[in-house]
Write a protein that holds these residues in place. Structure first.
Motif, mmCIF file in Angstrom:
data_model
loop_
_atom_site.group_PDB
_atom_site.id
_atom_site.type_symbol
_atom_site.label_atom_id
_atom_site.label_comp_id
_atom_site.label_asym_id
_atom_site.label_seq_id
_atom_site.Cartn_x
_atom_site.Cartn_y
_atom_site.Cartn_z
ATOM 1 N N ILE A 164 0.927 -1.249 0.099
ATOM 2 C CA ILE A 164 0.099 0.009 -0.007
ATOM 3 C C ILE A 164 0.835 1.222 -0.020
ATOM 4 C CG2 ILE A 164 -1.837 1.482 1.129
ATOM 5 C CD1 ILE A 164 -2.679 -1.294 2.443
ATOM 6 N N TYR A 165 0.698 1.917 -0.979
ATOM 7 C CA TYR A 165 1.233 3.294 -0.981
ATOM 8 C C TYR A 165 0.272 4.490 -1.205
ATOM 9 C CZ TYR A 165 5.983 1.401 -1.918
ATOM 10 O OH TYR A 165 7.032 0.725 -1.868
ATOM 11 N N GLU A 166 0.845 5.701 -0.828
ATOM 12 C CA GLU A 166 -0.057 7.002 -0.785
ATOM 13 C C GLU A 166 0.419 7.796 -1.927
ATOM 14 O OE1 GLU A 166 -1.013 10.552 2.085
ATOM 15 O OE2 GLU A 166 -0.845 8.847 3.007
ATOM 16 N N TYR A 167 -0.419 8.281 -2.922
ATOM 17 C CA TYR A 167 -0.107 9.216 -3.908
ATOM 18 C C TYR A 167 -0.088 10.313 -3.248
ATOM 19 C CZ TYR A 167 -0.759 12.297 -7.642
ATOM 20 O OH TYR A 167 -0.729 13.238 -8.875
ATOM 21 N N GLN A 168 1.231 11.248 -3.616
ATOM 22 C CA GLN A 168 1.304 12.454 -3.121
ATOM 23 C C GLN A 168 1.165 13.464 -4.228
ATOM 24 O OE1 GLN A 168 5.350 12.858 -1.380
ATOM 25 N NE2 GLN A 168 5.030 10.995 -0.179
#
Length: 182
Positions: free
Chosen positions: A137-141
């Protein structure tokens, strides 16, 4: 876990529209396989059987050369959110350049960017979903603006010179036909 579809469903189109990154894969009959990450708002679902993206000037032009040789292409989307999913689109790709008659038919689907090079269209033969349980899981910046800023600084003449020097042949020597059709 994997499921195949003959074309895009409304749910798959919605999934595609939510993604901030996609990956393209092509290969010549002999030579290196090319796998490229793509971002920026350049991807469009044109109908349930056709997708495309506005290809911006980059360090190479492998996709164009490979599609000219054999047309084979896979595009992959991968969810990095808490709802895992991988979507692969398999099909035949084609390149549309600004000098081609078809350019006017397709360019209106895309925002205009400095350094836009060509449109890559994919006619989907099949779509496949798989779980994506192993994808972190990654968060778009934010969108990285470096490529767009680079193209703006180069200007139209500078981009053309870059194409002449760096985008005429693949790394395996195949022609991209970016500037001329031979």
């Amino acid at each position: 876990m994997a499921k195949f579809y003959p074309n895009l469903t409304p749910e798959l189109i919605q999934f595609i529209e939510e993604q901030k990154i996609f990956f393209t894969a092509t290969a010549p009959m002999e030579g290196r396989i090319n796998l490229s990450p793509k971002g920026i708002d350049t991807f469009r679902c044109l109908d349930e059987q056709t997708v495309g993206y506005l290809d911006l000037t980059g360090s190479g032009n492998e996709t164009s050369a490979h599609l000219e040789e054999n047309g084979r292409m896979t595009i992959m989307f991968c969810s990095f959110s808490d709802k895992p999913l991988i979507l692969r689109l398999y099909g035949n790709g084609r390149v549309i350049r600004p000098r081609d008659e078809a350019w006017d038919n397709f360019s209106g689907y895309f925002s205009s960017f400095h350094g836009q090079r060509q449109i890559i269209l994919l006619t989907i033969n099949s779509a496949q979903t798989s779980c994506g349980f192993g994808v972190p899981i990654y968060e778009y910046q934010e969108t990285r603006e470096t490529l767009i800023e680079w193209a703006e600084k180069k200007g139209e003449a500078g981009i053309y010179d870059y194409w002449e020097q760096k985008n005429q042949k693949s790394i395996d020597g195949l022609p991209t036909k970016l500037i001329v059709d031979n």
